[in-house]
Design a protein around this motif. Structure first.
Motif, PDB file in Angstrom:
ATOM      1  N   GLY A 232      63.153  31.401  61.962  1.00  0.00           N
ATOM      2  CA  GLY A 232      62.295  30.391  61.331  1.00  0.00           C
ATOM      3  C   GLY A 232      62.824  28.971  61.466  1.00  0.00           C
ATOM      4  O   GLY A 232      62.055  28.031  61.707  1.00  0.00           O
TER       5      GLY A 232
ATOM      6  N   GLN B 193      50.712  32.215  63.366  1.00  0.00           N
ATOM      7  CA  GLN B 193      50.670  30.777  63.664  1.00  0.00           C
ATOM      8  C   GLN B 193      51.723  30.397  64.691  1.00  0.00           C
ATOM      9  O   GLN B 193      51.444  29.709  65.665  1.00  0.00           O
ATOM     10  N   SER B 194      52.961  30.846  64.442  1.00  0.00           N
ATOM     11  CA  SER B 194      54.060  30.338  65.275  1.00  0.00           C
ATOM     12  C   SER B 194      53.978  30.854  66.715  1.00  0.00           C
ATOM     13  O   SER B 194      54.315  30.111  67.642  1.00  0.00           O
TER      14      SER B 194
ATOM     15  N   ILE C 167      59.836  23.591  67.987  1.00  0.00           N
ATOM     16  CA  ILE C 167      59.044  24.495  68.829  1.00  0.00           C
ATOM     17  C   ILE C 167      59.129  24.026  70.286  1.00  0.00           C
ATOM     18  O   ILE C 167      59.301  24.825  71.211  1.00  0.00           O
TER      19      ILE C 167
ATOM     20  N   VAL D 258      62.172  27.471  64.913  1.00  0.00           N
ATOM     21  CA  VAL D 258      60.789  27.047  65.216  1.00  0.00           C
ATOM     22  C   VAL D 258      60.197  26.299  64.020  1.00  0.00           C
ATOM     23  O   VAL D 258      58.989  26.268  63.806  1.00  0.00           O
TER      24      VAL D 258
ATOM     25  N   GLU E  18      53.644  34.412  61.205  1.00  0.00           N
ATOM     26  CA  GLU E  18      54.097  34.659  62.577  1.00  0.00           C
ATOM     27  C   GLU E  18      52.941  34.486  63.552  1.00  0.00           C
ATOM     28  O   GLU E  18      53.147  34.128  64.710  1.00  0.00           O
TER      29      GLU E  18
ATOM     30  N   ALA F  34      58.054  33.212  61.587  1.00  0.00           N
ATOM     31  CA  ALA F  34      57.195  32.139  61.104  1.00  0.00           C
ATOM     32  C   ALA F  34      58.023  30.858  61.030  1.00  0.00           C
ATOM     33  O   ALA F  34      59.251  30.905  60.911  1.00  0.00           O
ATOM     34  N   MET F  35      57.360  29.702  61.089  1.00  0.00           N
ATOM     35  CA  MET F  35      58.070  28.439  60.924  1.00  0.00           C
ATOM     36  C   MET F  35      58.824  28.486  59.591  1.00  0.00           C
ATOM     37  O   MET F  35      58.317  29.005  58.596  1.00  0.00           O
TER      38      MET F  35
END
Ligand code: ASP
Ligand code: MG
Length: 405
Positions: free
Chosen positions: A10, A76-77, A19, A13, A74, A42-43
């Motif tokens: 996390g 989203q990322s 990212i 990213v 996750e 996930a971020m």
């Protein structure tokens, strides 16, 4: 040309810039001609934020909905990282847990990976595309979304590496490897070139935070060798692998400390069968996590039991033990002490070397540090000391075993 599975956590990213940094790192592997499957979290902070949102609506949201909610982090990322890569001219595609064929069973919010059917991932790889897989999630045979427990992306990465038969699996994180001790405490700590699964698991159980232990167990079971390294620089990290003969020449691989420990001693226990069971049973029922246990018989023929726990459990332990003490009769008493630290030495070399405990205790004695309780396992020795001496204790033991840089 190699097939590399990389896991980014996390923090790695955690922002658009980061990212992009990850995308650059993946691009540099592609430029070298390697194929990459990246498994990502996930971020940073997103999973916690989603939990907080649910808690605003309910004290007790169903685990099924929590899985649907948390797995979205996750999702989203992976899309954002794929977009960043595409922008750099790298043909990347995302895959959710289900698309990556991660099949789970067990309960919601703590799913177990049963198997991976990497058909789609292999298909993308055969088209020479880069695949970005969502960590921390899978799907049951009947289509329910599962998450794998906090920190579960590590497990996803190890499992994916095993299923696609990666040449290399890298856990890229915000620490740059496994150290002989926490460098913030022991300035002379060194980064280890390699460590065995068992040693890493033992160190994790006594306070060294590197990655989720379940994923190390999984790696051990399936023989996945991996490297823990920084996502921010290119320094070599630490290889985590099966033990081999040369590893035994090192007696102690590392030392670890835990703070905020407390000790409870129960005195005046009749020396009869069943006593330890009823004491520990009461603590288990109150969900108090006991660590070290020492028991002995005093000169009055009454037994005493001491055990350690995290200080935050002390209050619960005291209330759970009250009725037990009443049952034990008039001689029984309880003493508690907080402000204790625990120091552990871990190394598979202990199996083949003698005098390891003596060396550790002498080093502490020479430094004027008093040892409270002692416990050992095949590859670990732990002692308690006063909490305000725990850092000094770690340093002298680190030096005694020639671990200093
Ligand atoms: N996002 C999940 C968590 O925060 C999984 C992970 O980061 O590995 O626990
Ligand atoms: Mg995380």
């Amino acid at each position: 040309m190699a097939l590399i599975v990389q896991k980014y956590g996390g923090t790695s990213v955690g922002s658009i810039d980061r990212i992009r940094n990850v995308a650059n790192r993946i691009k540099s592997e592609r430029d070298k001609g390697n194929k990459v499957v990246a498994v990502i979290s996930a971020m940073g902070g997103v999973t916690d934020k989603l939990i907080a949102l649910a808690k605003e609506l309910s004290d007790d949201p169903t685990e099924r909905e929590m899985d649907v909610l948390l797995s979205s982090g996750e999702q989203q990322s992976i899309a954002l990282l794929s977009i960043a890569l595409n922008e750099m001219g790298i043909d990347a595609v995302s895959a959710t847990g289900r698309q990556a064929g991660i099949v789970t069973s067990g309960s919601h919010t703590r799913g177990r990976i049963d198997k991976i059917e990497p058909k789609l991932v292999n298909h993308f790889l055969s088209e020479d595309r880069t695949v970005i897989v969502a960590g921390f999630q899978g799907m049951t045979e009947d289509g329910m979304i599962h998450t794998l427990g906090r920190g579960g992306s590590d497990l996803s990465a190890i499992a994916v590496a095993s299923s696609v038969k990666a040449d290399l699996c890298q856990i890229l994180t915000d620490v740059d490897g496994v150290y002989t001790a926490d460098p913030r405490v022991v300035k002379k700590a060194r980064k280890l070139p390699e460590i065995s699964y068992d040693e890493l698991l033992e160190l994790a159980s006594v306070g060294t935070k590197v990655m989720q232990s379940r994923s190390v167990e999984f790696a051990k079971k399936y023989g996945v060798k991996f490297e823990v390294k920084s996502s921010l620089n290119n320094n070599p990290g630490t290889i985590v692998t099966e033990e081999h003969e040369a590893m035994e020449s090192v007696v102690i691989r590392g030392v670890s400390i835990e703070r905020s420990q407390a000790r409870v001693t129960i005195t005046g226990i009749p020396d009869e069968p069943g006593m330890s069971g009823s004491i520990l049973g009461a603590l288990a029922k109150a969900e108090v996590n006991i660590d070290m246990i020492v028991s002995n018989i005093a000169s009055d023929q009454l037994a005493r039991h001491s055990f350690t726990m995290h200080t935050s459990d002390l209050g619960r332990a005291q209330s759970a033990l009250k009725p037990v003490l009443a049952d034990l009769g008039g001689d029984a008493g309880i003493e508690t002490e907080a402000g204790i630290g625990k120091l552990s030495c871990v190394g598979i070399g202990m199996r083949s070397h003698s005098g390891v405990a003596a060396k550790m205790f002498e080093a502490l004695g020479n430094a004027g540090i008093n040892i409270g309780m002692i416990s050992t396992s095949e590859i670990k020795i732990s002692v308690t000391v006063e909490e305000d001496q725990i850092e000094e204790a770690a340093r002298v033991v680190h030096t005694a075993f020639d671990l200093d840089a």
